[in-house]
Scaffold this motif. Structure first.
Motif, PDB file in Angstrom:
ATOM      1  N   VAL A   1       0.734  -1.100   0.186  1.00 36.88           N
ATOM      2  CA  VAL A   1       0.238  -0.012   0.086  1.00 36.88           C
ATOM      3  C   VAL A   1       0.875   1.244   0.017  1.00 36.88           C
ATOM      4  O   VAL A   1       0.587   2.050  -0.721  1.00 36.88           O
ATOM      5  CB  VAL A   1      -1.018   0.051   1.136  1.00 36.88           C
ATOM      6  CG1 VAL A   1      -1.650   1.410   1.231  1.00 36.88           C
ATOM      7  CG2 VAL A   1      -1.930  -1.270   0.845  1.00 36.88           C
ATOM      8  N   SER A   2       2.013   1.404   0.867  1.00 39.93           N
ATOM      9  CA  SER A   2       2.863   2.536   0.834  1.00 39.93           C
ATOM     10  C   SER A   2       3.513   2.770  -0.735  1.00 39.93           C
ATOM     11  O   SER A   2       3.520   3.977  -1.162  1.00 39.93           O
ATOM     12  CB  SER A   2       3.813   2.067   1.875  1.00 39.93           C
ATOM     13  OG  SER A   2       3.365   2.048   3.147  1.00 39.93           O
ATOM     14  N   LEU A   3       3.831   1.454  -1.141  1.00 43.67           N
ATOM     15  CA  LEU A   3       4.452   1.679  -2.685  1.00 43.67           C
ATOM     16  C   LEU A   3       3.528   2.341  -3.444  1.00 43.67           C
ATOM     17  O   LEU A   3       3.937   3.153  -4.698  1.00 43.67           O
ATOM     18  CB  LEU A   3       5.142   0.377  -3.177  1.00 43.67           C
ATOM     19  CG  LEU A   3       6.336  -0.094  -2.301  1.00 43.67           C
ATOM     20  CD1 LEU A   3       6.705  -1.539  -2.793  1.00 43.67           C
ATOM     21  CD2 LEU A   3       7.462   0.839  -2.417  1.00 43.67           C
ATOM     22  N   ILE A   4       2.148   2.006  -3.375  1.00 46.07           N
ATOM     23  CA  ILE A   4       1.111   2.330  -4.470  1.00 46.07           C
ATOM     24  C   ILE A   4       0.993   3.828  -4.155  1.00 46.07           C
ATOM     25  O   ILE A   4       0.776   4.637  -5.068  1.00 46.07           O
ATOM     26  CB  ILE A   4      -0.080   1.525  -4.281  1.00 46.07           C
ATOM     27  CG1 ILE A   4       0.130  -0.032  -4.577  1.00 46.07           C
ATOM     28  CG2 ILE A   4      -1.193   2.257  -5.004  1.00 46.07           C
ATOM     29  CD1 ILE A   4      -1.003  -0.704  -4.195  1.00 46.07           C
ATOM     30  N   LEU A   5       1.020   4.321  -2.678  1.00 45.38           N
ATOM     31  CA  LEU A   5       0.886   5.882  -2.377  1.00 45.38           C
ATOM     32  C   LEU A   5       1.991   6.445  -3.039  1.00 45.38           C
ATOM     33  O   LEU A   5       1.679   7.642  -3.663  1.00 45.38           O
ATOM     34  CB  LEU A   5       0.500   5.865  -1.080  1.00 45.38           C
ATOM     35  CG  LEU A   5      -0.828   5.161  -0.451  1.00 45.38           C
ATOM     36  CD1 LEU A   5      -0.816   5.196   1.105  1.00 45.38           C
ATOM     37  CD2 LEU A   5      -1.843   5.839  -1.017  1.00 45.38           C
ATOM     38  N   VAL A   6       3.078   6.123  -2.805  1.00 43.41           N
ATOM     39  CA  VAL A   6       4.348   6.854  -3.350  1.00 43.41           C
ATOM     40  C   VAL A   6       4.320   6.978  -4.742  1.00 43.41           C
ATOM     41  O   VAL A   6       4.593   8.075  -5.476  1.00 43.41           O
ATOM     42  CB  VAL A   6       5.648   6.076  -2.845  1.00 43.41           C
ATOM     43  CG1 VAL A   6       6.958   6.691  -3.448  1.00 43.41           C
ATOM     44  CG2 VAL A   6       5.738   6.109  -1.181  1.00 43.41           C
ATOM     45  N   ALA A   7       3.990   5.790  -5.315  1.00 42.81           N
ATOM     46  CA  ALA A   7       3.884   5.831  -7.077  1.00 42.81           C
ATOM     47  C   ALA A   7       2.899   6.837  -7.402  1.00 42.81           C
ATOM     48  O   ALA A   7       3.081   7.437  -8.511  1.00 42.81           O
ATOM     49  CB  ALA A   7       3.542   4.479  -7.539  1.00 42.81           C
ATOM     50  N   ARG A   8       1.787   6.943  -6.447  1.00 44.65           N
ATOM     51  CA  ARG A   8       0.545   7.914  -7.218  1.00 44.65           C
ATOM     52  C   ARG A   8       0.878   9.382  -6.686  1.00 44.65           C
ATOM     53  O   ARG A   8       0.063  10.353  -7.073  1.00 44.65           O
ATOM     54  CB  ARG A   8      -0.451   7.421  -6.804  1.00 44.65           C
ATOM     55  CG  ARG A   8      -1.109   6.053  -7.481  1.00 44.65           C
ATOM     56  CD  ARG A   8      -2.335   5.450  -7.002  1.00 44.65           C
ATOM     57  NE  ARG A   8      -3.367   6.687  -7.115  1.00 44.65           N
ATOM     58  CZ  ARG A   8      -4.386   6.505  -8.190  1.00 44.65           C
ATOM     59  NH1 ARG A   8      -3.960   5.783  -9.072  1.00 44.65           N
ATOM     60  NH2 ARG A   8      -5.141   7.639  -8.369  1.00 44.65           N
ATOM     61  N   SER A   9       2.035   9.623  -5.930  1.00 44.38           N
ATOM     62  CA  SER A   9       2.057  10.916  -5.482  1.00 44.38           C
ATOM     63  C   SER A   9       2.439  11.909  -6.366  1.00 44.38           C
ATOM     64  O   SER A   9       3.392  11.521  -7.400  1.00 44.38           O
ATOM     65  CB  SER A   9       3.142  10.811  -4.289  1.00 44.38           C
ATOM     66  OG  SER A   9       4.510  10.670  -4.773  1.00 44.38           O
ATOM     67  N   ARG A  10       2.003  13.239  -6.411  1.00 50.91           N
ATOM     68  CA  ARG A  10       2.504  13.998  -7.534  1.00 50.91           C
ATOM     69  C   ARG A  10       3.811  14.700  -7.376  1.00 50.91           C
ATOM     70  O   ARG A  10       4.531  15.007  -8.288  1.00 50.91           O
ATOM     71  CB  ARG A  10       1.193  15.035  -7.189  1.00 50.91           C
ATOM     72  CG  ARG A  10      -0.164  14.857  -7.654  1.00 50.91           C
ATOM     73  CD  ARG A  10      -1.167  16.118  -7.849  1.00 50.91           C
ATOM     74  NE  ARG A  10      -2.353  15.792  -8.144  1.00 50.91           N
ATOM     75  CZ  ARG A  10      -3.115  16.692  -8.420  1.00 50.91           C
ATOM     76  NH1 ARG A  10      -2.995  18.017  -8.013  1.00 50.91           N
ATOM     77  NH2 ARG A  10      -4.514  16.281  -8.537  1.00 50.91           N
ATOM     78  N   VAL A  11       4.248  14.398  -5.969  1.00 49.43           N
ATOM     79  CA  VAL A  11       5.627  15.176  -5.750  1.00 49.43           C
ATOM     80  C   VAL A  11       6.613  14.174  -6.308  1.00 49.43           C
ATOM     81  O   VAL A  11       7.608  14.734  -7.148  1.00 49.43           O
ATOM     82  CB  VAL A  11       5.704  15.246  -4.225  1.00 49.43           C
ATOM     83  CG1 VAL A  11       7.368  15.812  -4.134  1.00 49.43           C
ATOM     84  CG2 VAL A  11       4.642  16.124  -3.436  1.00 49.43           C
ATOM     85  N   LEU A  12       6.404  13.011  -6.218  1.00 52.29           N
ATOM     86  CA  LEU A  12       7.528  12.122  -7.092  1.00 52.29           C
ATOM     87  C   LEU A  12       7.227  11.991  -8.422  1.00 52.29           C
ATOM     88  O   LEU A  12       8.106  11.979  -9.100  1.00 52.29           O
ATOM     89  CB  LEU A  12       7.485  10.721  -6.368  1.00 52.29           C
ATOM     90  CG  LEU A  12       8.482   9.690  -6.712  1.00 52.29           C
ATOM     91  CD1 LEU A  12       9.585  10.193  -6.182  1.00 52.29           C
ATOM     92  CD2 LEU A  12       8.102   8.210  -6.241  1.00 52.29           C
TER      93      LEU A  12
END
Length: 779
Positions: free
Chosen positions: A390-401
């Motif tokens: 779940v954390s990797l999915i959130l990081v992948a979908r983050s606009r900042v990254l």
């Protein structure tokens, strides 16, 4: 092979077969044939034909689903139906007694089951056995009951197979409807015979309604050639030339969008602009400059920044606040009154929520969180894997990254800023001022000092500066996009609007400085004259097209096969005779093909007849009368002589005759053909005399010969047969595609068009028959 005509006697199969016939009749391409009842084809005749045994055998015999699933189930159903008849020689009371004994045996055993024992089974089954012995004591009764039991069993099997057949039939019905529709189309062709090809029947005409939709574009070999030409070049100006309406703008659009010879869009940055009828080079280049900046900003999800004007911003805010204030006042007053009216119940609900409800939620929360914590501690591996995923999915979908890796936030930020700056420079006049005050405080209220004010105002760029800035920006954009294997296209459409060829050449001379940008493709749509000037470069001299254009792509008219593909893509079911007529009138120009196809569909609905002869006659009558009326307007400006007046009056008489003619009456059609033949013969004698308008009369004569040729070819019942005969002969002069070439030749040379028409008429063995009753009016 099985006789499937017997299988259709089954009620289930017969019902499915009949319902599929009715469903197929509602299909558009079949319903259009049945719209107008005729002697050859009608709904009752088609229904009766589809019940024929040969059609049943051909459809069911070729259906795999029927042979594998339906036919075995149907065979078992027939066997069970033959065996489920009631036996004779037994009374109804005895049969009821058998059933009562059987039910009593089952019921008594079921009731005694909870306390079932060996001593309880003896009396129950003994009584049952005694009743059974008394009933089966007689041999005849025993045989009848045996037959009855077998019949009952087969009746149950019949019901089971019937239910299974119904389930399979529901799934089989859709595939059967498709096969019946195909067979129905074949039968319609056989029932209509040769008349089938002369009926205007189509499924839909969406391609005529949405003429510019990309769904109905037809890919041609020209697109493949043009794509290869672009791949072999690294930018430059390419002219797309051809007759008006031939599809130059469509080819330009597909090239700019990267959809040439493919449905997958290639990665291109493109801008397409329309050429104004009246222009100044500076204004056109400023408009193109702004469009490039806006398009590049939009490509990366940005919008142009507008100017910040304090007065306008404050006034707008105050205006919005003043408009919204009454609504907020009404809302606050309404909520306050509603709260006051419901104060008592609201207070009680609040007290209950603050005590019991909150306590219940708290207990539930502690229970749930405790369970989660316990599960987390008991399953450490699974819980960590789930949390990490779940954390990797959130990081992948983050606009900042995403901003760190997405292409639009890389090195082109400076280009986006440049586009915004250029838009501000080209759209707005900017002023800046600076004031400096120097002073020395004095005494007795006296002050000594001085002030100085300086100002700076932007000025409009000169044309050379505008060209320089535009080329610089576009060069940087092209260099940046090529890093990602993108191409940059600038399309300049409708150069024909500028008027004469000299005006187009002057336009090219003034903007050709921007064509030298490396890596940028400039696509221009021009007339045939510009293309011819480029092809004749150096013969005998060179003009501006040779130094402005890198290449010329000529778009020719569609031949008959291409016109057939285009119209059948847009109007499925458009038959070959109607395509040939539309193609001849349009000259193979796609825009006119669509226009005449629309007119033909409109005539078909107007006269409520789908046959070729009335539709073709109506269309040709309208076109010929409009053309002759335009010729009369041209002849009206000429100096009148007695002979000239007689011929103009004859033209007026023939025009009225055509307008009043009935397209469904063969006699009126023959009268129109003879009147046109008379017009041809009379104009040929007039053109040899001295007249003030001989050229117009020759145009009238040539067009009348072309018109009467179309009538004699298409407005006849033997057209399909004669067309096939001409195709088998392979004579080039008699090809139907020649009629479209004649139509375009009328715009270039009347003598050439007249010669081509005579050769076509000779190949088809057509003769003129002047009307002896329609001559020149007496003076």
């Amino acid at each position: 092979m099985n006789d499937y005509r017997l299988h259709i006697q089954s009620p289930v199969v017969r019902w499915i077969w009949t319902s599929c016939i009715e469903r197929s009749m509602q299909h558009p391409d079949i319903a259009n044939y049945l719209e107008f009842d005729s002697e050859q084809l009608s709904k009752p005749r088609l229904r009766a034909r589809m019940q024929d045994g040969e059609i049943v055998d051909s459809v069911l015999g070729g259906d795999v689903t029927y042979r594998v699933h339906i036919l075995p189930r149907l065979t078992k159903l027939t066997e069970a139906q033959n065996r489920r008849t009631l036996p004779a020689g037994i009374s109804l009371a005895e049969l009821l007694l058998v059933w009562v004994v059987a039910l009593l045996f089952i019921l008594m055993n079921a009731l005694a089951y909870p306390a079932y024992s060996w001593w309880g089974a003896i009396p129950i089954n003994g009584i049952t056995a005694s009743f059974t012995y008394l009933i089966l004591k007689d041999e005849e009764r025993r045989r009848a009951i045996s037959r009855f039991i077998r019949g009952t069993w087969h009746s149950a099997l019949y019901g089971y197979h019937l239910m299974q057949l119904a389930i399979d039939a529901v799934m089989w019905r859709s595939s059967l409807a498709v096969k019946i529709a195909q067979a129905m189309r074949r039968e319609i062709v056989q029932m209509l015979g040769p008349e089938h090809d002369t009926l205007l029947v189509f499924q839909h005409n969406s391609g005529l309604t949405y003429a510019h939709h990309s769904q109905f574009w037809v890919t041609t070999d020209l697109e493949s050639d043009f794509k290869r030409k672009l791949d072999q070049m690294d930018g430059g100006a390419i002219a797309i030339c051809g007759p008006r309406g031939v599809g130059k703008s469509t080819l330009l659009r597909k090239a700019c969008e990267g959809t040439l010879d493919s449905t997958v869009q290639a990665p291109n940055f493109h801008v397409t602009v329309q050429t104004p009828a009246n222009y100044r080079p500076e204004e056109f280049l400023v408009s193109l400059f702004q469009q490039v900046c806006r398009s590049y900003l939009a490509l990366y999800g940005h919008r142009a920044r507008g100017p910040f004007i304090v007065r306008t911003r404050i006034a707008g805010v105050l205006r919005r606040v003043s408009r919204a204030l009454p609504g907020w006042v009404y809302l606050i007053l309404g909520l306050a009154g509603l709260g006051l009216a419901l104060w008592g119940p609201t207070r009680d609900i609040y007290a209950w929520a603050a005590t019991e409800f909150v306590g219940t939620l708290t207990n539930a929360w502690h229970t749930v969180t405790g369970s989660i914590v316990n599960w987390w501690n008991q399953h450490p591996f699974v819980s960590r894997v789930v949390l990490a995923s779940v954390s990797l999915i959130l990081v992948a979908r983050s606009r900042v990254l995403g901003r760190l890796f997405r292409r639009r936030y890389r090195r082109h930020r400076a280009l986006l800023a440049e586009c915004n700056n250029y838009l501000s420079l080209l759209q707005y006049t900017q002023n800046a001022s600076n004031a400096t005050t120097l002073g020395l405080p004095g005494v007795v209220g006296v002050t000594l000092g001085g002030s100085r004010t300086t100002g700076v105002s932007s000025r409009a760029l000169s044309y050379p500066e505008l060209v320089s800035h535009f080329c610089g920006l576009l060069t940087r954009i092209s260099s940046e996009e090529r890093n990602y294997k993108w191409k940059v296209f600038l399309g300049i459409d409708e150069l024909d609007r500028l008027g004469s060829v000299e005006q187009v050449k002057s336009f090219l001379a003034e903007i050709k400085a921007i064509f030298a940008i490396p890596g940028v493709y400039f696509l221009l749509t021009v007339s045939e004259d510009i293309g011819a000037a480029f092809m004749q470069r150096g013969i005998p001299s060179r003009d501006i097209t040779a130094s402005s254009l890198e290449a010329v792509q000529y778009v020719s008219r569609r031949d008959l096969s291409q016109a057939t593909e285009l119209l059948q893509q847009r109007v499925p079911g458009f038959r070959d005779p109607f395509v040939a007529l539309v193609h001849a009138l349009a000259g193979g120009i796609p825009r006119d093909l669509i226009r005449y196809a629309r007119k033909m569909v409109e005539i078909r609905h107007r006269i409520q007849i789908a046959a070729l002869i009335p539709i073709a006659a109506t269309l040709l009558f309208e076109e010929i009368s409009q053309a002759l009326s335009s010729f009369r307007l041209l002849l009206g400006d000429s100096t009148h002589t007695v002979e000239h007046g007689r011929k103009v009056h004859t033209l007026y008489t023939i025009t009225n005759l055509i307008r009043q003619a009935d397209a469904t009456d063969l006699y009126d059609i023959e009268r129109v053909e003879m009147a046109l033949a008379t017009l041809i013969s009379s104009n040929s004698t007039l053109s040899a005399r001295a007249d003030n308008a001989p050229d117009v009369w020759e145009d009238v004569s040539t067009y009348a010969l072309f018109a009467v040729t179309l009538l004699q070819v298409f407005v006849q019942s033997e057209f399909p047969r004669r067309a096939r005969e001409q195709e088998e002969r392979g004579h080039s002069d008699g090809d139907l595609d020649v009629l479209a070439a004649i139509r375009l030749e009328l715009e270039i040379s009347r003598s050439s068009a007249h010669l081509m028409t005579e050769r076509f008429r000779s190949a088809w063995d057509l003769r003129l028959a002047p009307d002896p009753n329609l001559g020149s009016p007496r003076s």
